[in-house]
Design a protein around this motif. Structure first.
Motif, PDB file in Angstrom:
ATOM      1  N   ILE A   1      54.621  57.307  32.847  1.00 55.23           N
ATOM      2  CA  ILE A   1      53.603  56.661  32.939  1.00 55.23           C
ATOM      3  C   ILE A   1      53.867  55.968  34.665  1.00 55.23           C
ATOM      4  O   ILE A   1      54.596  56.600  34.851  1.00 55.23           O
ATOM      5  N   TYR A   2      52.958  56.225  34.983  1.00 55.36           N
ATOM      6  CA  TYR A   2      52.702  56.187  36.567  1.00 55.36           C
ATOM      7  C   TYR A   2      51.414  55.382  37.295  1.00 55.36           C
ATOM      8  O   TYR A   2      51.242  54.573  36.118  1.00 55.36           O
ATOM      9  N   TYR A   3      51.905  54.513  37.926  1.00 54.94           N
ATOM     10  CA  TYR A   3      50.904  53.136  38.609  1.00 54.94           C
ATOM     11  C   TYR A   3      51.283  52.903  39.954  1.00 54.94           C
ATOM     12  O   TYR A   3      52.330  53.925  41.011  1.00 54.94           O
ATOM     13  N   LYS A   4      50.131  52.223  41.052  1.00 58.69           N
ATOM     14  CA  LYS A   4      50.392  52.032  42.299  1.00 58.69           C
ATOM     15  C   LYS A   4      50.097  50.636  42.017  1.00 58.69           C
ATOM     16  O   LYS A   4      48.996  50.318  41.221  1.00 58.69           O
ATOM     17  N   VAL A   5      50.717  49.923  42.761  1.00 56.89           N
ATOM     18  CA  VAL A   5      50.159  48.530  42.956  1.00 56.89           C
ATOM     19  C   VAL A   5      49.041  47.951  43.792  1.00 56.89           C
ATOM     20  O   VAL A   5      49.031  48.769  45.106  1.00 56.89           O
ATOM     21  N   LEU A   6      48.089  47.837  43.790  1.00 55.13           N
ATOM     22  CA  LEU A   6      46.857  47.207  44.128  1.00 55.13           C
ATOM     23  C   LEU A   6      47.316  46.348  45.386  1.00 55.13           C
ATOM     24  O   LEU A   6      47.008  45.220  46.006  1.00 55.13           O
ATOM     25  N   ALA A   7      47.680  44.816  44.469  1.00 48.95           N
ATOM     26  CA  ALA A   7      48.030  43.663  44.700  1.00 48.95           C
ATOM     27  C   ALA A   7      48.940  43.098  44.185  1.00 48.95           C
ATOM     28  O   ALA A   7      49.588  43.348  42.862  1.00 48.95           O
ATOM     29  N   GLU A   8      49.576  42.404  45.323  1.00 50.42           N
ATOM     30  CA  GLU A   8      51.154  41.494  44.026  1.00 50.42           C
ATOM     31  C   GLU A   8      51.156  40.317  44.110  1.00 50.42           C
ATOM     32  O   GLU A   8      50.937  39.422  44.776  1.00 50.42           O
ATOM     33  N   GLY A   9      51.336  40.328  43.061  1.00 51.76           N
ATOM     34  CA  GLY A   9      51.561  38.734  42.472  1.00 51.76           C
ATOM     35  C   GLY A   9      53.231  37.745  43.121  1.00 51.76           C
ATOM     36  O   GLY A   9      53.582  37.500  43.899  1.00 51.76           O
ATOM     37  N   ARG A  10      53.664  37.508  42.357  1.00 49.98           N
ATOM     38  CA  ARG A  10      54.424  36.583  41.912  1.00 49.98           C
ATOM     39  C   ARG A  10      55.518  36.169  42.475  1.00 49.98           C
ATOM     40  O   ARG A  10      56.848  36.152  43.341  1.00 49.98           O
TER      41      ARG A  10
END
Length: 132
Positions: A30-39
């Motif tokens: 599984i792969y991902y790209k951060v679009l917005a960071e949270g807390r």
């Protein structure tokens, strides 16, 4: 394109996506790209957590098959979702908004779903709104 060719095209797509700048790896392909960071407070859902999230799902050809956007967010026990979501969401904090790339084996595998052919790599935008 037959089923085997379709599955191969989906595998090739996720392998190419994994090489793109900003794309990070999780376990199980599984792969991902951060679009917005949270807390980023270190608090992550466990499989037994009830998560609240907005999401949109596509196949690799850009065909949207489901979305909570414009409606009520999804609220569900994490362990009741596909394995790709379980793996990815356990790494997220409230407020994180990721684009997640899930290989077929961590999604619906050899089984078709409405709008999702068997062997499909799944693309989701997931925004984690809450953990209970």
């Amino acid at each position: 394109m037959n089923k085997r060719e379709y599955a191969q095209a989906n595998k090739a797509w996720i392998e190419a996506k994994a090489q793109e700048e900003g794309v990070k790896a999780l376990s199980k392909g599984i792969y991902y790209k951060v679009l917005a960071e949270g807390r980023n407070d270190g608090r992550h859902p466990s499989p037994r957590s009830i998560v609240t999230a907005h999401y949109t799902g596509w196949t690799i050809n850009g065909k949207k098959f489901d979305s909570s956007r414009g409606g009520v967010p999804l609220a569900i026990r994490l362990c009741d979702l596909i394995e790709g979501w379980i793996v990815a969401m356990q790494q997220m904090c409230v407020g994180d908004w990721w684009e997640v790339y899930i290989p077929a084996e961590m999604g619906y595998g050899k089984f078709s779903q409405p709008g999702i052919p068997a062997g499909s790599t799944l693309v989701f935008e997931i925004e984690l709104l809450g953990i209970a």
